[in-house]
Write an enzyme that holds these catalytic residues in place. Structure first.
Site, mmCIF file in Angstrom:
data_model
loop_
_atom_site.group_PDB
_atom_site.id
_atom_site.type_symbol
_atom_site.label_atom_id
_atom_site.label_comp_id
_atom_site.label_asym_id
_atom_site.label_seq_id
_atom_site.Cartn_x
_atom_site.Cartn_y
_atom_site.Cartn_z
ATOM 1 N N SER A 168 0.627 -1.248 -0.324
ATOM 2 C CA SER A 168 0.171 0.136 0.038
ATOM 3 C C SER A 168 0.948 1.567 -0.268
ATOM 4 C CB SER A 168 -1.068 -0.004 1.252
ATOM 5 O OG SER A 168 -0.167 -0.207 2.102
ATOM 6 N N ASP A 220 -2.148 7.710 8.097
ATOM 7 C CA ASP A 220 -3.755 7.252 8.743
ATOM 8 C C ASP A 220 -2.780 6.357 9.511
ATOM 9 O OD1 ASP A 220 -2.601 5.043 7.130
ATOM 10 O OD2 ASP A 220 -4.345 5.346 5.749
ATOM 11 N N HIS A 245 -0.136 5.090 7.536
ATOM 12 C CA HIS A 245 0.913 5.393 6.002
ATOM 13 C C HIS A 245 1.150 6.355 6.020
ATOM 14 C CE1 HIS A 245 -1.786 2.257 4.529
ATOM 15 N NE2 HIS A 245 -1.116 1.487 3.805
#
Length: 368
Positions: A44, A333, A336
């Site tokens: 991600s 978040d 990340h």
């Protein structure tokens, strides 16, 4: 080559062909381009939207507040407020962002796909090991990403011819950003902890990554940009709920993996004749967290977007709390980095100093 799939995971069972040349064809670089293409493998941290096409995946970011600082303020599927490291690297070398592979081969894409400017196979939740995405139900693990790349390789050979493809791929960059989810998997699962010591697991991670790098090299890759894992125990979701301190077990395993990764690459270089840069993400991010003000940050523990304490008790959903100034925060978040942090990371591995990028910087790698 045999095809692979998991439940619900698209199977790359075809090659998208739009040109067939009987002789070699070289794609000329524009003046702004430093390399022909970037091919991205990872999780991600560099996903640009592949998970949007995985129907049952829980690891998605194609909704606000994600993308609030991306051009057009669009939530593209990137896990962040704006651009990620793959985007910044593309900018550095004069290329557009590498598009998500699944967007190019999706049934809704009526255009004939071209992969000569690069493509991203990265997928949120992906790991070096196939089972590391269980928490999110579905992602594209690294071995499947390499399966997809094998289809892309065949397509490029058909388009450019054998020698043209060889030249094109030998000058392109292959960005590898993966491993964090495997570390999270280990610290959550007593079964893995009973089966392997942290050191054994770290070595096994590096060994499995080696197999995939060998596969990618056999399909034309020569220049690798490998990004080590950061101090993953310092992300908001991993910080101790009481003391707010970094989780040392996770950080310790990251250090062990990075050492195993460094050793593996040093052995692989002469064996395959590849060139690479290994980026010391751990040291850079630790430095940012410990010396936040010198990088322009004021918040290193809490996420900008999230729910609960440290904004780390839930993902960045449309109903989540959103900080007013994203540039103040190291983390977007609960897992990340913000766009600002990604930008700093790319500056360090592109131009150095050498303590962050070894045995050379990306700029030096390109010049070879």
């Amino acid at each position: 080559m045999a095809k692979y799939h998991t439940d619900g995971l698209p199977m790359a069972s075809f090659v998208v062909v739009f040109s067939l040349f009987t002789s070699s064809f070289i794609v000329p670089l524009s003046e702004a381009q430093m390399v022909p293409a970037i091919y991205v493998f990872g999780d991600s941290l560099v996903d640009v939207g592949n998970n949007n096409y995985l129907k049952i995946s829980l690891a998605k970011a194609n909704f606000p507040h994600n993308g609030v600082d991306y051009p057009g303020k669009v939530a593209t599927g990137r896990f962040g407020n704006g651009k990620n490291s793959a985007d910044f690297l593309a900018e550095k070398v004069g290329l557009p962002p590498s598009p998500p592979y699944l967007s190019l081969v999706s049934k809704s894409n009526k255009q004939k796909a071209s992969f000569v400017n690069g493509v991203s196979f990265a997928s949120g939740g992906a790991g070096i090991f196939n089972g590391s995405d269980n928490q999110f139900r579905q992602s594209i693990p690294l071995s499947y990403q390499v399966n997809y790349y094998s289809e892309v390789y065949q397509n490029i050979r058909l388009q450019l011819g054998s020698e043209g493809a060889k030249d094109h791929l030998s000058k392109s960059l292959f960005l590898i950003v993966i491993g964090s989810n495997d570390i999270f998997d280990y610290i959550k699962k007593s079964k893995l902890q009973n089966e392997y010591t942290p050191q054994q697991y770290a070595v096994l991670m590096a060994s499995n990554l080696k197999e995939q790098l060998q596969r990618i090299h056999a399909l034309g890759a020569q220049k690798f940009v490998v990004v080590g894992t950061g101090p993953v125990g310092c992300c908001p979701a991993q910080r101790d709920s009481n003391t707010e301190e970094c989780k040392e077990g996770a950080n310790s395993l990251s250090v062990m993996y990075n050492e195993a990764l460094k050793s593996m690459l040093q052995q692989l270089k002469p064996a395959l004749g590849i060139s690479y840069t290994l980026f010391n993400t751990y040291t850079v991010l630790t430095n940012i967290v410990q010396n936040a003000a010198s990088y322009g940050f004021t918040e290193v523990k809490a996420a900008c977007c999230g729910i609960g304490k440290l904004n780390a008790e839930g993902p960045c959903l449309p109903v989540a709390s959103l900080c007013s100034n994203r540039r103040d925060h190291v983390f977007w978040d609960f897992y990340h980095p913000t766009q600002a942090t990604h930008g700093i990371i790319v500056e360090k591995f592109f131009d150095g100093p050498s303590k962050y990028a070894s045995p050379m910087t990306v700029k030096e790698l390109i010049a070879l």
